[in-house]
Design an enzyme around this catalytic site. Sequence first.
Site, PDB file in Angstrom:
ATOM      1  N   HIS A 151      76.408  12.205 -60.635  1.00 33.90           N
ATOM      2  CA  HIS A 151      77.695  11.941 -61.277  1.00 33.90           C
ATOM      3  C   HIS A 151      78.397  13.220 -61.727  1.00 33.90           C
ATOM      4  CE1 HIS A 151      74.495  11.908 -64.265  1.00 33.90           C
ATOM      5  NE2 HIS A 151      75.385  12.350 -65.135  1.00 33.90           N
ATOM      6  N   CYS A 206      74.985  19.093 -58.497  1.00 33.02           N
ATOM      7  CA  CYS A 206      74.735  18.412 -59.772  1.00 33.02           C
ATOM      8  C   CYS A 206      75.376  19.278 -60.855  1.00 33.02           C
ATOM      9  CB  CYS A 206      73.244  18.148 -60.016  1.00 33.02           C
ATOM     10  SG  CYS A 206      72.208  19.579 -60.396  1.00 33.02           S
ATOM     11  N   THR A 259      74.206  21.653 -62.952  1.00 31.44           N
ATOM     12  CA  THR A 259      73.847  23.069 -62.863  1.00 31.44           C
ATOM     13  C   THR A 259      73.429  23.481 -61.457  1.00 31.44           C
ATOM     14  OG1 THR A 259      71.526  22.674 -63.365  1.00 31.44           O
ATOM     15  CG2 THR A 259      73.011  23.091 -65.252  1.00 31.44           C
ATOM     16  N   GLY A 260      73.068  22.536 -60.619  1.00 31.21           N
ATOM     17  CA  GLY A 260      72.534  22.815 -59.296  1.00 31.21           C
ATOM     18  C   GLY A 260      71.035  23.034 -59.312  1.00 31.21           C
ATOM     19  N   ILE A 261      70.472  23.195 -60.476  1.00 34.92           N
ATOM     20  CA  ILE A 261      69.046  23.501 -60.590  1.00 34.92           C
ATOM     21  C   ILE A 261      68.186  22.285 -60.239  1.00 34.92           C
ATOM     22  CG2 ILE A 261      67.191  24.207 -62.154  1.00 34.92           C
ATOM     23  CD1 ILE A 261      69.415  25.779 -63.729  1.00 34.92           C
ATOM     24  N   GLY A 262      68.402  21.190 -60.922  1.00 33.39           N
ATOM     25  CA  GLY A 262      67.565  20.013 -60.710  1.00 33.39           C
ATOM     26  C   GLY A 262      67.635  19.479 -59.295  1.00 33.39           C
ATOM     27  N   HIS A 286      68.609  35.916 -44.994  1.00 35.20           N
ATOM     28  CA  HIS A 286      67.252  36.344 -45.321  1.00 35.20           C
ATOM     29  C   HIS A 286      66.254  35.202 -45.426  1.00 35.20           C
ATOM     30  CE1 HIS A 286      68.625  40.372 -47.317  1.00 35.20           C
ATOM     31  NE2 HIS A 286      69.118  40.201 -46.106  1.00 35.20           N
ATOM     32  N   ASN A 287      66.704  34.017 -45.857  1.00 37.29           N
ATOM     33  CA  ASN A 287      65.784  32.917 -46.160  1.00 37.29           C
ATOM     34  C   ASN A 287      65.889  31.736 -45.208  1.00 37.29           C
ATOM     35  OD1 ASN A 287      67.045  33.827 -49.196  1.00 37.29           O
ATOM     36  ND2 ASN A 287      64.908  34.227 -48.755  1.00 37.29           N
ATOM     37  N   HIS A 310      62.355  39.225 -41.757  1.00 38.05           N
ATOM     38  CA  HIS A 310      62.358  38.063 -42.646  1.00 38.05           C
ATOM     39  C   HIS A 310      61.461  36.936 -42.140  1.00 38.05           C
ATOM     40  CE1 HIS A 310      65.586  40.013 -44.787  1.00 38.05           C
ATOM     41  NE2 HIS A 310      66.233  40.150 -43.644  1.00 38.05           N
ATOM     42  N   ARG A 328      58.203  36.215 -43.992  1.00 34.65           N
ATOM     43  CA  ARG A 328      58.423  35.681 -45.335  1.00 34.65           C
ATOM     44  C   ARG A 328      58.828  34.222 -45.279  1.00 34.65           C
ATOM     45  NH1 ARG A 328      61.705  41.090 -46.030  1.00 34.65           N
ATOM     46  NH2 ARG A 328      59.945  42.479 -46.395  1.00 34.65           N
TER      47      ARG A 328
END
Length: 152
Positions: free
Chosen positions: A13, A69, A71-74, A102-103, A137, A140
């Site tokens: 939301h 979301c 913060t984007g973290i969760g 790189h990832n 890369h 890794r």
Amino acid sequence: MSSPLTIAVGADHAGLALKATLRQALEEAGHSVLDMGTHGPESVDYPDFGAAVAEAVQAGRARYGVLVCGTGIGISIAANRLPGIRCALAHDATGARLSREHNDANVIAFGARMTGVEPALEALRAFLATPYAGGRHDRRVLKLSPDWTRTP
């Protein structure tokens, strides 16, 4: 952005408005969008939408995923729980570009309360336009795979 792709998008939301803006930009660039929700302002749980987008990418129904979301973290943590998903939380175009280069990130996450609309749009464009560099890369990124085991 780049040649037409299928991209899965999802948000809780808090990320609904930014997801709509990013979706519109993707469609205007000619991409096909799988909108995994949410579709309304009612409070929902971000892990459900992080998993839905990650599953679409994991199954090959979408080449990339875009998550939002508060913060984007969760939501990035939720997506990264699935094998083969490399979700990067980006705040700007540089971070988005480097996450691909790189990832080999296959999902990008944004925090609607942390990143403005224009920086998010610029980051999304950079994410989609940047190829994985490979080379140094590779070893890794291989260590991020689900079957990698650390040996002492």
